[in-house]
Design a protein around this motif. Structure first.
Motif, PDB file in Angstrom:
ATOM      1  N   VAL A  35      -3.940  -0.706  -5.118  1.00  0.00           N
ATOM      2  CA  VAL A  35      -3.061  -0.857  -6.275  1.00  0.00           C
ATOM      3  C   VAL A  35      -2.408   0.465  -6.669  1.00  0.00           C
ATOM      4  N   HIS A  36      -3.150   1.546  -6.593  1.00  0.00           N
ATOM      5  CA  HIS A  36      -2.578   2.821  -7.028  1.00  0.00           C
ATOM      6  C   HIS A  36      -1.364   3.194  -6.179  1.00  0.00           C
ATOM      7  N   GLU A  37      -1.499   3.144  -4.868  1.00  0.00           N
ATOM      8  CA  GLU A  37      -0.357   3.481  -4.013  1.00  0.00           C
ATOM      9  C   GLU A  37       0.771   2.467  -4.188  1.00  0.00           C
ATOM     10  N   SER A  38       0.431   1.201  -4.243  1.00  0.00           N
ATOM     11  CA  SER A  38       1.448   0.172  -4.412  1.00  0.00           C
ATOM     12  C   SER A  38       2.191   0.352  -5.735  1.00  0.00           C
ATOM     13  N   SER A  39       1.487   0.763  -6.776  1.00  0.00           N
ATOM     14  CA  SER A  39       2.137   1.037  -8.070  1.00  0.00           C
ATOM     15  C   SER A  39       3.148   2.169  -7.945  1.00  0.00           C
ATOM     16  N   LEU A  40       2.794   3.179  -7.168  1.00  0.00           N
ATOM     17  CA  LEU A  40       3.725   4.286  -6.956  1.00  0.00           C
ATOM     18  C   LEU A  40       4.982   3.814  -6.231  1.00  0.00           C
ATOM     19  N   HIS A  41       4.840   2.861  -5.328  1.00  0.00           N
ATOM     20  CA  HIS A  41       6.014   2.295  -4.650  1.00  0.00           C
ATOM     21  C   HIS A  41       6.918   1.596  -5.660  1.00  0.00           C
ATOM     22  N   LEU A  42       6.315   0.883  -6.601  1.00  0.00           N
ATOM     23  CA  LEU A  42       7.112   0.203  -7.639  1.00  0.00           C
ATOM     24  C   LEU A  42       7.828   1.213  -8.532  1.00  0.00           C
ATOM     25  N   VAL A  43       7.158   2.318  -8.830  1.00  0.00           N
ATOM     26  CA  VAL A  43       7.791   3.365  -9.638  1.00  0.00           C
ATOM     27  C   VAL A  43       8.992   3.943  -8.886  1.00  0.00           C
ATOM     28  N   GLN A  44       8.811   4.216  -7.590  1.00  0.00           N
ATOM     29  CA  GLN A  44       9.920   4.744  -6.798  1.00  0.00           C
ATOM     30  C   GLN A  44      11.094   3.766  -6.768  1.00  0.00           C
ATOM     31  N   LEU A  45      10.799   2.497  -6.583  1.00  0.00           N
ATOM     32  CA  LEU A  45      11.865   1.493  -6.578  1.00  0.00           C
ATOM     33  C   LEU A  45      12.559   1.418  -7.938  1.00  0.00           C
ATOM     34  N   ALA A  46      11.798   1.500  -9.009  1.00  0.00           N
ATOM     35  CA  ALA A  46      12.390   1.454 -10.348  1.00  0.00           C
ATOM     36  C   ALA A  46      13.307   2.658 -10.579  1.00  0.00           C
ATOM     37  N   LEU A  47      12.874   3.822 -10.136  1.00  0.00           N
ATOM     38  CA  LEU A  47      13.706   5.021 -10.285  1.00  0.00           C
ATOM     39  C   LEU A  47      15.026   4.865  -9.535  1.00  0.00           C
ATOM     40  N   ILE A  48      14.924   4.519  -8.263  1.00  0.00           N
ATOM     41  CA  ILE A  48      16.139   4.395  -7.457  1.00  0.00           C
ATOM     42  C   ILE A  48      16.990   3.236  -7.961  1.00  0.00           C
ATOM     43  N   GLY A  49      16.345   2.152  -8.364  1.00  0.00           N
ATOM     44  CA  GLY A  49      17.089   1.027  -8.927  1.00  0.00           C
ATOM     45  C   GLY A  49      17.872   1.438 -10.164  1.00  0.00           C
ATOM     46  N   ALA A  50      17.263   2.253 -11.017  1.00  0.00           N
ATOM     47  CA  ALA A  50      17.963   2.748 -12.206  1.00  0.00           C
ATOM     48  C   ALA A  50      19.174   3.585 -11.810  1.00  0.00           C
TER      49      ALA A  50
END
Length: 171
Positions: A35-50
């Protein structure tokens, strides 16, 4: 760079992201770094998506370029934390490392491309303004649909699986 070439590069970047999720699945991310690594992937996607949404909605001016630069830097920091999280927990093969190279450099290249397209009158610290003319619906679809299919859905599925494994291990 022509718009067509920029779009092809964008699709290659998204394909690299999709293939990265395939690598995560093959190395059993849900059972290793979880979950920790997968959460970081979601954060990266949210940043780039923004950043992508900002690019689609506003004119590129110096203040916008500063915001986009901050997003790219934050993405790089989270990318480092992501790799650091995975490092001792799962096998990161050479193909995944090369995919990460594409994922790391693409936001920087996009930022340079956006800056190179700035007009002389947008080189001021003027207020942030909406794009004129607005991005076409075809551009919105052409940018967002591949991103959702190639990266958004795989990221959410990865997180769902990692969370299910974490919950199962708690009992």
């Amino acid at each position: 760079m022509s718009d067509l070439l920029a779009y092809v590069v964008y699709l290659v970047w998204l394909a690299a992201g999709g293939l990265d999720f395939v690598c995560h699945r093959r190395t059993r991310l849900a059972y290793t770094s979880g979950v920790h690594e997968s959460s970081l992937h979601l954060v990266q996607l949210a940043l780039i998506g923004a950043g992508v949404l900002l690019w689609l909605t506003v004119a590129i001016t110096l203040p916008v370029l500063c915001v986009l630069s901050s997003i790219v830097i934050a993405h790089a920091v989270v990318g480092y934390l992501d790799t650091r999280q995975a490092y001792a927990r799962r096998d990161i093969r050479p193909i995944e490392q090369h995919l990460h190279s594409v994922l790391d450099i693409a936001p920087i290249a996009a930022l340079c491309w956006a800056a190179s397209g700035m007009q002389a009158d947008s080189m001021s610290w003027s207020a942030i303004e909406l794009r004129t003319p607005p991005a076409s619906p075809n551009l919105w679809l052409g940018v967002l649909v591949p991103a959702v299919v190639l990266c958004g859905v795989p990221a959410l599925l990865e997180f769902k699986q990692a969370r299910a494994v974490a919950l199962a291990n708690r009992t």
